[in-house]
Design a protein around this motif. Structure first.
Motif, PDB file in Angstrom:
ATOM      1  N   UNK A 170      27.506  20.750   1.689  1.00 20.91           N
ATOM      2  CA  UNK A 170      27.116  19.245   0.300  1.00 20.91           C
ATOM      3  C   UNK A 170      27.175  18.190   1.475  1.00 20.91           C
ATOM      4  N   UNK A 171      25.764  17.379   1.096  1.00 20.04           N
ATOM      5  CA  UNK A 171      25.871  15.784   2.059  1.00 20.04           C
ATOM      6  C   UNK A 171      25.847  14.620   1.495  1.00 20.04           C
ATOM      7  N   UNK A 172      26.838  13.545   2.086  1.00 18.12           N
ATOM      8  CA  UNK A 172      26.846  12.864   1.730  1.00 18.12           C
ATOM      9  C   UNK A 172      25.999  11.883   3.019  1.00 18.12           C
ATOM     10  N   UNK A 173      24.914  10.770   2.286  1.00 19.00           N
ATOM     11  CA  UNK A 173      24.586  10.448   2.932  1.00 19.00           C
ATOM     12  C   UNK A 173      24.851   8.472   2.273  1.00 19.00           C
ATOM     13  N   UNK A 178      23.717  11.697  -2.917  1.00 24.33           N
ATOM     14  CA  UNK A 178      25.208  13.467  -2.184  1.00 24.33           C
ATOM     15  C   UNK A 178      23.943  14.606  -3.054  1.00 24.33           C
ATOM     16  N   UNK A 179      24.059  15.258  -1.677  1.00 23.54           N
ATOM     17  CA  UNK A 179      23.459  16.734  -2.895  1.00 23.54           C
ATOM     18  C   UNK A 179      23.453  18.114  -2.066  1.00 23.54           C
ATOM     19  N   UNK A 180      23.146  18.929  -1.739  1.00 26.23           N
ATOM     20  CA  UNK A 180      23.242  20.095  -1.305  1.00 26.23           C
ATOM     21  C   UNK A 180      22.506  20.152  -0.308  1.00 26.23           C
ATOM     22  N   UNK A 181      22.845  20.423   1.298  1.00 23.75           N
ATOM     23  CA  UNK A 181      21.429  21.310   2.114  1.00 23.75           C
ATOM     24  C   UNK A 181      21.830  22.840   2.185  1.00 23.75           C
ATOM     25  N   UNK A 182      20.463  23.114   2.335  1.00 20.98           N
ATOM     26  CA  UNK A 182      20.937  24.864   2.403  1.00 20.98           C
ATOM     27  C   UNK A 182      19.759  24.622   4.242  1.00 20.98           C
ATOM     28  N   UNK A 183      20.400  25.262   5.237  1.00 17.39           N
ATOM     29  CA  UNK A 183      19.917  25.402   6.271  1.00 17.39           C
ATOM     30  C   UNK A 183      19.909  27.225   6.422  1.00 17.39           C
ATOM     31  N   UNK A 184      18.376  27.154   6.620  1.00 16.23           N
ATOM     32  CA  UNK A 184      18.148  29.263   7.499  1.00 16.23           C
ATOM     33  C   UNK A 184      17.784  29.167   8.682  1.00 16.23           C
ATOM     34  N   UNK A 185      18.828  29.821   9.891  1.00 12.00           N
ATOM     35  CA  UNK A 185      18.855  29.131  10.874  1.00 12.00           C
ATOM     36  C   UNK A 185      18.950  30.661  11.716  1.00 12.00           C
ATOM     37  N   UNK A 186      17.876  30.456  12.595  1.00 13.94           N
ATOM     38  CA  UNK A 186      17.253  31.772  12.938  1.00 13.94           C
ATOM     39  C   UNK A 186      18.084  32.176  15.009  1.00 13.94           C
ATOM     40  N   UNK A 187      18.749  33.045  14.777  1.00  8.73           N
ATOM     41  CA  UNK A 187      19.124  33.428  16.343  1.00  8.73           C
ATOM     42  C   UNK A 187      18.416  34.192  17.459  1.00  8.73           C
ATOM     43  N   UNK A 188      17.163  34.479  16.779  1.00  8.43           N
ATOM     44  CA  UNK A 188      16.702  35.528  17.411  1.00  8.43           C
ATOM     45  C   UNK A 188      16.420  34.929  19.256  1.00  8.43           C
ATOM     46  N   UNK A 189      16.272  33.755  19.606  1.00  8.57           N
ATOM     47  CA  UNK A 189      16.784  33.097  20.448  1.00  8.57           C
ATOM     48  C   UNK A 189      18.233  32.590  20.211  1.00  8.57           C
ATOM     49  N   UNK A 218      17.504  20.587  -0.153  1.00  7.06           N
ATOM     50  CA  UNK A 218      17.745  19.267  -0.192  1.00  7.06           C
ATOM     51  C   UNK A 218      18.161  19.396  -1.792  1.00  7.06           C
ATOM     52  N   UNK A 219      19.431  19.472  -2.380  1.00  9.63           N
ATOM     53  CA  UNK A 219      19.118  19.720  -3.875  1.00  9.63           C
ATOM     54  C   UNK A 219      19.737  17.896  -4.523  1.00  9.63           C
ATOM     55  N   UNK A 220      19.497  17.777  -4.823  1.00 15.09           N
ATOM     56  CA  UNK A 220      20.625  16.605  -5.928  1.00 15.09           C
ATOM     57  C   UNK A 220      22.150  16.870  -6.672  1.00 15.09           C
ATOM     58  N   UNK A 221      23.665  16.369  -6.077  1.00 10.58           N
ATOM     59  CA  UNK A 221      24.118  17.512  -6.442  1.00 10.58           C
ATOM     60  C   UNK A 221      24.785  17.400  -7.522  1.00 10.58           C
ATOM     61  N   UNK A 222      24.716  16.519  -8.885  1.00 16.73           N
ATOM     62  CA  UNK A 222      24.593  16.675  -9.994  1.00 16.73           C
ATOM     63  C   UNK A 222      23.590  16.823 -10.949  1.00 16.73           C
ATOM     64  N   UNK A 223      22.854  17.300 -12.176  1.00 18.11           N
ATOM     65  CA  UNK A 223      22.088  17.597 -12.915  1.00 18.11           C
ATOM     66  C   UNK A 223      22.677  16.508 -14.776  1.00 18.11           C
ATOM     67  N   UNK A 224      22.007  16.057 -15.109  1.00 17.12           N
ATOM     68  CA  UNK A 224      23.315  15.719 -16.741  1.00 17.12           C
ATOM     69  C   UNK A 224      24.318  15.603 -16.391  1.00 17.12           C
ATOM     70  N   UNK A 225      24.426  14.472 -15.534  1.00 16.39           N
ATOM     71  CA  UNK A 225      25.862  14.022 -15.091  1.00 16.39           C
ATOM     72  C   UNK A 225      26.834  15.845 -15.044  1.00 16.39           C
ATOM     73  N   UNK A 226      26.234  17.089 -14.640  1.00 21.68           N
ATOM     74  CA  UNK A 226      27.141  18.085 -13.965  1.00 21.68           C
ATOM     75  C   UNK A 226      26.709  18.170 -12.945  1.00 21.68           C
TER      76      UNK A 226
END
Length: 295
Positions: free
Chosen positions: A232-235, A243-254, A265-273
């Motif tokens: 959860x990211x607070x900017x 405030x929203x949710x961040x998802x990162x796909x991280x590649x460890x090939x190196x 990035x997605x907003x934390x709430x939709x319709x107040x939930x």
């Protein structure tokens, strides 16, 4: 001798923070205790927010890393942050000679312990430490407005998705009473579009404070060098807050230079939930195709 040098360096730096805030000047930076990189990081952090250390004595464990040492949980007060966000913690990275080489803003101590305790192998434990360091440096790069670092951790072909809540006008009174009036519309951006937009945001705001919370780390069940990080990211900035949710796909090939292949990035709430966890992007939402190159 090394232990004494590390203690002296961090004590010196924290005292210089307090002195600088009282005098209204920049902290005194001595080459004896800080590398060139650490001086640059500190200068950038100080531009966005001076800070003080509110305690007189700190006792912490020194962790061993791949290229030196790390001291976590150093409490500071960020003077420019909102009142309820001022109390934060720093991580100091120490080189093998005992000099402070880098500084990051730490994630919550309990969350750090939880992430590390979930490892399933020695390799996984190492990668989780790298991920925590990576996430903390990534967060700090926003506070520092460090576009160069942010650009370096994204793959050139990274997929970047941002969501925006759109309010729709119901077509009838019945719809007004029973149906959702909000939906999330997603936009796909290239790495260059993302960096260009971020450059404008950095220029328009003197102070940016990004906080990461509720961090979860998942290893891909088959492609073990792929990890998903959800948080959860607070900017908070001079002109904008969200405030929203961040998802990162991280590649460890190196192993020593992990790259972000996907950022959403997605907003934390939709319709107040608050969005349910199964509505937040995760590793299962993306097809991963690996190209094989024969020597």
């Amino acid at each position: 001798k090394l232990k004494g040098r590390i203690e002296s360096g961090i004590s010196y730096l924290l005292k210089s923070f307090n002195t600088a805030v009282i005098s209204g000047e920049n902290p005194d930076i001595d080459d004896e205790f800080l590398t060139k990189n650490a001086r640059k990081v500190l200068k950038d952090l100080w531009k966005t927010s001076p800070m003080t250390c509110p305690v007189s004595e700190i006792s912490e464990i020194c962790l061993t890393t791949n290229d030196g040492y790390q001291i976590r949980n150093i409490p500071v007060t960020m003077m420019e942050a909102a009142e309820d966000e001022q109390e934060q913690e720093l991580v100091f990275f120490i080189d093998k000679q005992g000099k402070i080489d880098d500084i990051s803003i730490a994630i919550d101590e309990n969350k750090y312990s939880e992430i590390m305790s979930e490892h399933i192998s020695v390799e996984d434990l190492f990668r989780r430490q790298v991920i925590v360091d990576f996430v903390e440096s990534y967060r700090t790069s926003y506070n520092r407005k460090d576009l160069k670092f942010i650009e370096s951790v994204f793959s050139d072909n990274a997929l970047i998705i941002t969501g925006k809540v759109i309010k729709e006008k119901p077509k009838s009174d019945y719809a007004l009473r029973t149906l959702s009036t909000e939906r999330i519309v997603y936009q796909k951006r290239t790495k260059q579009e993302y960096i260009t937009n971020l450059k404008k945001v950095f220029s328009a705001n003197k102070y940016i404070n990004v906080i990461f919370d509720e961090v979860e780390v998942i290893q891909h069940p088959k492609l073990t060098d792929i990890y998903g990080v959800t948080l959860k990211q607070e900017w908070n900035s001079d002109r904008y807050r969200d405030v929203g949710f961040v998802f990162l796909m991280i590649d460890f090939q190196d192993e020593m230079h992990p790259l972000i292949q996907v950022r959403t990035w997605q907003p934390e709430k939709l319709d107040g939930k608050v969005l349910a966890r199964d509505e937040v992007f995760n590793l299962g939402d993306f097809d991963i195709v690996r190209s094989l190159v024969n020597d």
